[in-house]
Design a protein around this motif. Structure first.
Motif, PDB file in Angstrom:
ATOM      1  N   ILE A  53       0.834  -1.213   0.000  1.00 16.43           N
ATOM      2  CA  ILE A  53       0.000   0.000   0.000  1.00 16.43           C
ATOM      3  C   ILE A  53       0.862   1.253   0.000  1.00 16.43           C
ATOM      4  CG2 ILE A  53      -1.566   1.377   1.454  1.00 16.43           C
ATOM      5  CD1 ILE A  53      -2.896  -1.295   2.272  1.00 16.43           C
ATOM      6  N   THR A  54       1.953   1.223   0.772  1.00 19.11           N
ATOM      7  CA  THR A  54       2.786   2.424   0.893  1.00 19.11           C
ATOM      8  C   THR A  54       3.434   2.825  -0.430  1.00 19.11           C
ATOM      9  OG1 THR A  54       4.800   1.206   1.531  1.00 19.11           O
ATOM     10  CG2 THR A  54       3.288   1.875   3.309  1.00 19.11           C
ATOM     11  N   ARG A  55       3.436   1.927  -1.404  1.00 20.04           N
ATOM     12  CA  ARG A  55       4.054   2.220  -2.700  1.00 20.04           C
ATOM     13  C   ARG A  55       3.023   2.667  -3.741  1.00 20.04           C
ATOM     14  NH1 ARG A  55       6.274  -2.979  -1.321  1.00 20.04           N
ATOM     15  NH2 ARG A  55       8.327  -2.750  -0.353  1.00 20.04           N
ATOM     16  N   LEU A  56       1.750   2.692  -3.374  1.00 18.79           N
ATOM     17  CA  LEU A  56       0.699   3.058  -4.316  1.00 18.79           C
ATOM     18  C   LEU A  56       0.709   4.559  -4.609  1.00 18.79           C
ATOM     19  CD1 LEU A  56      -2.262   0.993  -2.790  1.00 18.79           C
ATOM     20  CD2 LEU A  56      -1.030   0.468  -4.913  1.00 18.79           C
ATOM     21  N   GLU A  57       0.323   4.907  -5.821  1.00 17.18           N
ATOM     22  CA  GLU A  57       0.247   6.318  -6.207  1.00 17.18           C
ATOM     23  C   GLU A  57      -0.743   7.075  -5.321  1.00 17.18           C
ATOM     24  OE1 GLU A  57       0.955   9.859  -7.983  1.00 17.18           O
ATOM     25  OE2 GLU A  57       2.072   7.983  -8.282  1.00 17.18           O
ATOM     26  N   GLU A  58      -1.877   6.456  -5.016  1.00 13.11           N
ATOM     27  CA  GLU A  58      -2.907   7.143  -4.238  1.00 13.11           C
ATOM     28  C   GLU A  58      -2.502   7.368  -2.786  1.00 13.11           C
ATOM     29  OE1 GLU A  58      -5.323   4.284  -6.980  1.00 13.11           O
ATOM     30  OE2 GLU A  58      -3.350   4.333  -6.012  1.00 13.11           O
ATOM     31  N   TYR A  59      -1.582   6.540  -2.277  1.00 15.95           N
ATOM     32  CA  TYR A  59      -1.261   6.585  -0.846  1.00 15.95           C
ATOM     33  C   TYR A  59      -0.108   7.566  -0.618  1.00 15.95           C
ATOM     34  CZ  TYR A  59      -0.920   4.967   3.969  1.00 15.95           C
ATOM     35  OH  TYR A  59      -0.928   4.911   5.345  1.00 15.95           O
ATOM     36  N   TYR A  60      -0.460   8.806  -0.325  1.00 10.86           N
ATOM     37  CA  TYR A  60       0.522   9.895  -0.172  1.00 10.86           C
ATOM     38  C   TYR A  60       1.303   9.881   1.145  1.00 10.86           C
ATOM     39  CZ  TYR A  60      -3.087  11.605   2.883  1.00 10.86           C
ATOM     40  OH  TYR A  60      -3.990  11.683   3.901  1.00 10.86           O
ATOM     41  N   PRO A  61       0.783   9.326   2.286  1.00 12.77           N
ATOM     42  CA  PRO A  61       1.476   9.529   3.569  1.00 12.77           C
ATOM     43  C   PRO A  61       2.925   9.063   3.583  1.00 12.77           C
ATOM     44  CG  PRO A  61      -0.747   8.734   3.978  1.00 12.77           C
ATOM     45  CD  PRO A  61      -0.510   8.611   2.501  1.00 12.77           C
ATOM     46  N   THR A  62       3.214   7.908   2.987  1.00 11.97           N
ATOM     47  CA  THR A  62       4.590   7.402   3.030  1.00 11.97           C
ATOM     48  C   THR A  62       5.533   8.313   2.255  1.00 11.97           C
ATOM     49  OG1 THR A  62       3.817   5.121   3.279  1.00 11.97           O
ATOM     50  CG2 THR A  62       6.079   5.437   2.508  1.00 11.97           C
ATOM     51  N   ARG A  63       5.112   8.759   1.067  1.00 10.69           N
ATOM     52  CA  ARG A  63       5.960   9.674   0.295  1.00 10.69           C
ATOM     53  C   ARG A  63       6.198  10.978   1.054  1.00 10.69           C
ATOM     54  NH1 ARG A  63       2.399   8.017  -3.603  1.00 10.69           N
ATOM     55  NH2 ARG A  63       1.323  10.036  -3.617  1.00 10.69           N
ATOM     56  N   ALA A  64       5.138  11.503   1.658  1.00 17.09           N
ATOM     57  CA  ALA A  64       5.264  12.772   2.372  1.00 17.09           C
ATOM     58  C   ALA A  64       6.193  12.641   3.582  1.00 17.09           C
ATOM     59  CB  ALA A  64       3.875  13.247   2.817  1.00 17.09           C
ATOM     60  N   GLU A  65       6.019  11.566   4.347  1.00 18.93           N
ATOM     61  CA  GLU A  65       6.844  11.372   5.540  1.00 18.93           C
ATOM     62  C   GLU A  65       8.297  11.096   5.158  1.00 18.93           C
ATOM     63  OE1 GLU A  65       6.209   9.234   9.854  1.00 18.93           O
ATOM     64  OE2 GLU A  65       5.529   8.163   8.064  1.00 18.93           O
ATOM     65  N   THR A  66       8.486  10.326   4.099  1.00 20.00           N
ATOM     66  CA  THR A  66       9.843  10.043   3.621  1.00 20.00           C
ATOM     67  C   THR A  66      10.542  11.330   3.202  1.00 20.00           C
ATOM     68  OG1 THR A  66       9.209   7.826   2.896  1.00 20.00           O
ATOM     69  CG2 THR A  66      11.195   8.767   1.919  1.00 20.00           C
ATOM     70  N   GLN A  67       9.806  12.212   2.538  1.00 18.55           N
ATOM     71  CA  GLN A  67      10.397  13.490   2.139  1.00 18.55           C
ATOM     72  C   GLN A  67      10.870  14.290   3.356  1.00 18.55           C
ATOM     73  OE1 GLN A  67       8.299  17.403   1.119  1.00 18.55           O
ATOM     74  NE2 GLN A  67       8.433  16.403  -0.884  1.00 18.55           N
ATOM     75  N   ILE A  68      10.076  14.302   4.409  1.00 18.17           N
ATOM     76  CA  ILE A  68      10.477  15.027   5.624  1.00 18.17           C
ATOM     77  C   ILE A  68      11.759  14.429   6.196  1.00 18.17           C
ATOM     78  CG2 ILE A  68       9.812  15.687   7.965  1.00 18.17           C
ATOM     79  CD1 ILE A  68       6.860  15.438   7.019  1.00 18.17           C
ATOM     80  N   LEU A  69      11.812  13.107   6.273  1.00 18.94           N
ATOM     81  CA  LEU A  69      12.995  12.449   6.825  1.00 18.94           C
ATOM     82  C   LEU A  69      14.237  12.727   5.989  1.00 18.94           C
ATOM     83  CD1 LEU A  69      11.302   9.073   7.803  1.00 18.94           C
ATOM     84  CD2 LEU A  69      12.434  10.622   9.404  1.00 18.94           C
ATOM     85  N   GLN A  70      14.068  12.807   4.696  1.00 19.19           N
ATOM     86  CA  GLN A  70      15.208  13.102   3.820  1.00 19.19           C
ATOM     87  C   GLN A  70      15.643  14.566   3.934  1.00 19.19           C
ATOM     88  OE1 GLN A  70      13.324  11.838   0.173  1.00 19.19           O
ATOM     89  NE2 GLN A  70      14.460   9.903   0.119  1.00 19.19           N
ATOM     90  N   ASP A  71      14.674  15.464   3.961  1.00 24.07           N
ATOM     91  CA  ASP A  71      14.985  16.893   3.904  1.00 24.07           C
ATOM     92  C   ASP A  71      15.452  17.467   5.236  1.00 24.07           C
ATOM     93  OD1 ASP A  71      14.206  16.745   1.293  1.00 24.07           O
ATOM     94  OD2 ASP A  71      12.313  17.839   1.544  1.00 24.07           O
ATOM     95  N   ARG A  72      15.064  16.859   6.345  1.00 24.65           N
ATOM     96  CA  ARG A  72      15.333  17.450   7.660  1.00 24.65           C
ATOM     97  C   ARG A  72      16.362  16.670   8.474  1.00 24.65           C
ATOM     98  NH1 ARG A  72      13.030  22.548   7.645  1.00 24.65           N
ATOM     99  NH2 ARG A  72      10.963  22.449   6.622  1.00 24.65           N
ATOM    100  N   CYS A  73      17.183  15.907   7.793  1.00 17.62           N
ATOM    101  CA  CYS A  73      18.141  15.035   8.470  1.00 17.62           C
ATOM    102  C   CYS A  73      19.036  15.812   9.440  1.00 17.62           C
ATOM    103  CB  CYS A  73      18.981  14.302   7.434  1.00 17.62           C
ATOM    104  SG  CYS A  73      20.144  13.107   8.115  1.00 17.62           S
ATOM    105  N   GLU A  74      19.574  16.929   9.005  1.00 15.64           N
ATOM    106  CA  GLU A  74      20.473  17.704   9.874  1.00 15.64           C
ATOM    107  C   GLU A  74      19.752  18.203  11.118  1.00 15.64           C
ATOM    108  OE1 GLU A  74      22.402  20.805   7.734  1.00 15.64           O
ATOM    109  OE2 GLU A  74      23.444  19.440   6.352  1.00 15.64           O
ATOM    110  N   GLU A  75      18.478  18.569  10.981  1.00  9.56           N
ATOM    111  CA  GLU A  75      17.723  19.028  12.145  1.00  9.56           C
ATOM    112  C   GLU A  75      17.450  17.882  13.113  1.00  9.56           C
ATOM    113  OE1 GLU A  75      14.399  21.721  11.203  1.00  9.56           O
ATOM    114  OE2 GLU A  75      15.192  21.722   9.161  1.00  9.56           O
TER     115      GLU A  75
END
Length: 332
Positions: A53-75
């Motif tokens: 499910i986390t890889r589905l196009e419709e399921y945005y939460p995993t992509r959104a959370e992954t982006q935060i983890l990638q972008d805010r690593c230093e913080e």
């Protein structure tokens, strides 16, 4: 590789069935409005379906959370610091957990999950990615306080609860879980543990309903797998083909609800007990509450956690919140 064999803290019958699973299913089916807690989705098959499910196009939460983890690593590295034991409530995500571990240089990783097979697989995979990191898997129901392995007790702790799983619970249960997390992490033992928790946000109804009723039917299979598990583990005779997956937005309670709806009148047994469902009647299988900044902060405070920092993805769909265990006080 420094993976421990792991410990099991699940109470099982002589036939190997989780006693809590049997009790929750039977009690839920006896109710006028039938319901089974969402935590029982996650046997080995259910856990794998959720990964799909986390890889589905419709399921945005995993992509959104992954982006935060990638972008805010230093913080994360600055606010959390190194040398903490990361205690993950649920088996580690193959994507999100490595991102966090790579940011903060932890001293140990402790995944807690009630699905033993999936827990051991995910722990082994994490060990291969981080060969110098001690991994202590614990098969346990993290809805209650869990005694952590002796090796991690002296360490500072970071609880990790991604994916907005907290939204699966009604507010009372969510507060109880946050309090049990606080106890598991040793907040009353002179420590000041941290908690990094995901919360999905209120947004357009069409986006929400599509995320829980995808066009390829993976979420439907995930929902129906609960009935399959009941049949397999509890000697059930639920006619799977007579059930259909339903997902709808309940605006009054700010949540997506998932149900298994009877296509026709049916009768079946579970653990020798007989049940009937009329056409159109449902088994309520999941809530997925969505939060605003205020409602998320209020929930954390009620559970004994004080928000420290909050991050959103670029589309403002999802939040990761860092909180610190609140000192117990008898007055405001």
């Amino acid at each position: 590789m420094k993976t421990e064999k792991g410990i099991a803290l699940v109470d099982r019958d002589d036939d190997g069935v989780d006693r809590a699973f049997r009790a929750d299913v039977l009690n839920g089916l006896r109710q006028r409005d039938k319901a089974v807690p969402a935590r029982w989705f996650y046997d080995e098959a259910g856990s794998q379906l959720f990964e799909d499910i986390t890889r589905l196009e419709e399921y945005y939460p995993t992509r959104a959370e992954t982006q935060i983890l990638q972008d805010r690593c230093e913080e994360f590295a600055r606010l959390i610091g190194p040398d903490r034991a990361v205690v993950e409530f649920g088996s580690g995500s193959s994507v999100k957990t490595p991102l966090l571990l790579g940011c903060i240089s932890p001293a140990a990783y402790v995944p807690l999950d009630i699905s033993g097979d999936f827990l051991r697989e995910s722990a082994a995979a994490l060990s291969e990615k981080f060969p110098g990191l001690p991994v202590h898997s614990v098969e346990a129901d993290f809805m209650r306080r869990v005694t952590l392995p002796d090796a991690v007790l002296p360490l500072k702790k970071l609880g990790f609860f991604p994916g907005s799983t907290i939204g699966n619970m009604v507010p009372r249960t969510a507060v109880d879980l946050l309090r049990s997390m606080r106890a598991t992490l040793g907040a009353d033992d002179g420590e000041s543990p941290l908690l990094l928790i995901g919360m999905d946000l209120v947004k357009d109804r069409s986006l929400l309903e599509a995320a829980y009723d995808d066009g390829s039917g993976v979420t439907a299979a995930f929902n129906l797998n609960l009935a399959t598990r009941i049949n397999r583990e509890l000697a059930g005779t639920i006619p799977i083909d007579a059930l259909e997956h339903v997902a709808l937005w309940n605006d009054e309670f700010a949540r997506i609800e998932m149900h298994l709806r009877a296509r026709c009148d049916i009768a079946f047994t579970v653990s020798g007990e007989r049940f009937v469902m009329a056409k159109g009647e449902t088994i309520h299988t999941e809530n997925s509450h969505k939060f605003t900044r205020r409602s998320g902060n209020t929930l954390l405070l009620a559970g004994g956690w004080t928000p420290v920092e909050r991050w959103l993805d670029s589309d403002g769909q999802f939040a990761l919140i860092l909180a610190r265990a609140t000192e117990q006080r008898d007055a405001p």
